[in-house]
Design an enzyme around this catalytic site. Sequence first.
Site, short mmCIF file in Angstrom:
data_model
loop_
_atom_site.label_atom_id
_atom_site.label_comp_id
_atom_site.label_asym_id
_atom_site.label_seq_id
_atom_site.Cartn_x
_atom_site.Cartn_y
_atom_site.Cartn_z
N CYS A 42 0.91 -1.22 0.18
CA CYS A 42 0.05 0.03 0.05
C CYS A 42 0.94 1.30 0.02
O CYS A 42 2.02 1.16 0.48
CB CYS A 42 -1.03 -0.01 1.24
SG CYS A 42 -2.03 1.33 1.32
N ASP A 44 0.48 3.74 1.67
CA ASP A 44 0.27 4.34 3.06
C ASP A 44 1.64 4.85 3.64
O ASP A 44 2.76 3.86 3.52
CB ASP A 44 -0.16 3.53 4.13
CG ASP A 44 -0.82 4.17 5.33
OD1 ASP A 44 0.08 4.73 5.99
OD2 ASP A 44 -1.76 4.28 5.58
N ARG A 46 2.76 5.20 6.28
CA ARG A 46 3.33 4.62 7.55
C ARG A 46 3.73 2.93 7.45
O ARG A 46 3.96 2.54 8.48
CB ARG A 46 2.08 4.36 8.58
CG ARG A 46 1.42 5.85 8.88
CD ARG A 46 0.21 5.76 9.65
NE ARG A 46 -0.84 5.31 8.43
CZ ARG A 46 -2.11 4.63 9.02
NH1 ARG A 46 -2.52 4.95 10.29
NH2 ARG A 46 -2.82 4.29 8.10
N HIS A 98 -2.27 -3.92 5.16
CA HIS A 98 -1.88 -3.50 6.52
C HIS A 98 -3.15 -3.34 7.12
O HIS A 98 -4.24 -2.57 6.66
CB HIS A 98 -1.06 -2.05 6.62
CG HIS A 98 -1.68 -1.02 6.24
ND1 HIS A 98 -2.22 0.01 6.75
CD2 HIS A 98 -1.61 -0.53 4.81
CE1 HIS A 98 -2.57 1.02 5.89
NE2 HIS A 98 -2.22 0.66 4.71
N CYS A 101 -6.07 0.24 6.87
CA CYS A 101 -5.88 0.60 5.60
C CYS A 101 -7.23 1.66 5.14
O CYS A 101 -8.34 1.26 5.13
CB CYS A 101 -5.73 -0.49 4.55
SG CYS A 101 -5.79 -0.03 2.75
#
Length: 212
Positions: A42, A44, A46, A98, A101
């Site tokens: 992803c 993302d 993080r 994750h 998400c």
Amino acid sequence: MRELSILFEKNNEWVTTRLAKDPQYFIRTSRDQVPLYLWIGCSDSRVPANEIIGLEPGELFVHRNLANLFPHTDFNCLSVLEFAIDFLKIKHVIVCGHYGCGGVKAAMEDHQLGLVDNWLRNIRDVYNHSKDELEAITDQKARFNRLVELNVCQQVMNVCHTTIVQSAWARRQPLSVHGWVYNLETGKLKDLNCCFSSIDQIETIYRIKPPQ
């Protein structure tokens, strides 16, 4: 550009730190990349792929997009996969989602977001396919987490259904496709035990014979 000067400062600090440990670091890594793994994850911020599994630059080939999807018609995904398998000769494809998400969460909701709704339709298809299982989960967070897992498993299958992967298996190139999930709250990875390394593991309808 002035407001981004802190990023250049951090870059200089990073370079200095690396060279202090290994003066030849950048010369060595600039020569070539020899990754054994392709990470499909992803976007993302993080979820930094290399840091999560402790690999250095050159050791992990990475493709990231919203909600770690691998649609059959996405030429970006397909090109990355083909390059990784046919040219870099990677041995493992890791699809990693994750918990928490935002893309998966958005797919569970009914309000319109814009262009991204067309992308998230892929996750809604996953939800619809496993609707009975998901709606039997009364806790909203647990249902959300389970959809994250189911989405990863579906993307693993999408990767395995490509002619790229199946051609590699046909020529007996060592290749396995794995499904993992990253927990933002603990920093730990979870293996979903969704691993494929042979066309014999794929449903017959999805098997495609390579040209003779």
